[in-house]
Design an enzyme around this catalytic site. Structure first.
Site, PDB file in Angstrom:
ATOM      1  N   ASP A  86       0.837  -1.202   0.000  1.00  0.00           N
ATOM      2  CA  ASP A  86       0.000   0.000   0.000  1.00  0.00           C
ATOM      3  C   ASP A  86       0.873   1.254   0.000  1.00  0.00           C
ATOM      4  OD1 ASP A  86      -2.753   0.006  -0.135  1.00  0.00           O
ATOM      5  OD2 ASP A  86      -3.028  -0.470   1.991  1.00  0.00           O
ATOM      6  N   GLU A 185     -14.203  -1.639  -1.365  1.00  0.00           N
ATOM      7  CA  GLU A 185     -14.382  -1.782   0.084  1.00  0.00           C
ATOM      8  C   GLU A 185     -15.727  -1.208   0.523  1.00  0.00           C
ATOM      9  OE1 GLU A 185     -11.035  -0.682   2.508  1.00  0.00           O
ATOM     10  OE2 GLU A 185     -12.171  -0.915   4.372  1.00  0.00           O
TER      11      GLU A 185
HETATM   12  O1  KIV Z   1      -4.886  -1.554   4.239  1.00  0.00           O
HETATM   13  C1  KIV Z   1      -5.555  -2.573   4.004  1.00  0.00           C
HETATM   14  O2  KIV Z   1      -5.453  -3.606   4.661  1.00  0.00           O
HETATM   15  C2  KIV Z   1      -6.487  -2.517   2.884  1.00  0.00           C
HETATM   16  C3  KIV Z   1      -7.517  -3.582   2.811  1.00  0.00           C
HETATM   17  C4  KIV Z   1      -8.583  -3.280   3.792  1.00  0.00           C
HETATM   18  C5  KIV Z   1      -8.035  -3.765   1.435  1.00  0.00           C
HETATM   19  O3  KIV Z   1      -6.446  -1.605   2.108  1.00  0.00           O
END
Ligand code: KIV
Length: 285
Positions: A86, A185
């Site tokens: 991310d 989500e």
């Molecule tokens: O940060 C995370 O774990 C996510 C998931 C909820 C998809 O973005």
């Protein structure tokens, strides 16, 4: 057939064959190892680590350096799963060149196969810039936790016809910009189902129903490790936090009452060596 490293193409082919894609988050070596051994198609090093591992109130404070630290550990644990890192809040929103550089760091330093970022059509140019630099980008629409303030909390998105239309347009804009998959989500399942049918690329749902092309859960939610709250869309497969607490309390009691360590945990010195050292004839101490 020997297991091979999962590629983005393999995930897209799963959608084409109508086979669900399996994804879980992980943040460290043992979590990644267990997920990989369980045969997960993909592991997401989510910025949810800010809440479930680092104890922040939201994902907003998470930094690039924290993400990279955890991505590296996951890389060491996972041999086969497709790895997604991310991009944390403010690592890609302000400046497109900075977004490309930070995406590159997650791949080069963190060992990820792809990056994920939050946002719809307003992020399309950024997705394009990162893909043009040769990287795989995963989109994320619906509830986008990095904008939780703007969304007034963790609420279902796309509940009205106009909001659903906006979500569909966002997802299509990301696909057109080159996104390889999209996380949906907290979206009503019929909305997520329609978006999934209209996109060529796979959708991965979290609180978005069974019509998505795959599913993701936060590891600490489904294992029952996160103590603060459990979203309604989580199915808990274990209750590990109470077990951790009970094990720690038992250990604390054993130490306090000298029941631990036992002889089986201790190391012994030869009797002759012992008496040679102390001049003592006591052979048991
Ligand atoms: O940060 C995370 O774990 C996510 C998931 C909820 C998809 O973005």
């Amino acid at each position: 057939m020997p297991r091979k490293k999962t590629t983005i193409l393999a995930l897209q082919e799963k959608k084409a064959r109508g086979e669900p894609i399996t994804m879980i988050t992980a943040y460290d070596y043992p979590g990644a190892l267990a997920a990989d051994r369980a045969g997960m198609d993909s592991i997401l090093v989510g910025d949810s680590l800010g809440m479930v591992v680092l104890g922040y109130d939201s994902t907003v404070p998470v930094t690039m350096d924290e993400m990279i630290h955890h991505c590296k550990a996951v890389r060491r644990g996972a041999q086969y799963a497709f790895l997604i890192g991310d991009l944390p809040f403010m690592s890609y929103q302000a400046d497109r060149a900075e977004a490309v550089r930070n995406a590159g760091r997650l791949l080069k330093e963190g060992g990820m196969d792809a990056v994920k970022l939050e946002g719809g059509r307003q992020m399309a140019e950024t997705v394009r810039a990162i893909t043009d630099a040769g990287m795989t980008v995963i989109g994320h629409v619906g509830l986008t936790p990095q904008s939780v303030g703007q969304l007034s909390g963790y609420r279902v998105q796309g509940k009205t016809a106009s909001d659903a239309e906006r979500l569909l347009a966002d997802a299509k804009a990301l696909e057109l910009a080159g996104a390889a998959m999209i996380v949906l989500e907290m979206v009503p399942d019929r909305v997520a189902g329609r978006i999934s049918r209209e996109l060529r690329i796979p959708t991965i749902g979290i609180g978005a129903g069974v019509g998505c092309d795959g599913q993701v859960l936060v590891l600490h939610d489904m294992l029952g490790i996160f103590d603060r709250f459990t979203p309604r869309f989580v199915r808990k497969y274990a209750e590990l936090f109470p077990q951790m607490e009970a094990a720690l309390a038992a250990y604390r009691d054993d130490v306090a009452t000298r029941r631990f360590p036992g002889p089986e945990h201790s190391f012994w010195m030869d009797d002759a060596e012992w008496s040679g050292w102390t001049g003592d004839t006591d052979t048991h101490g």
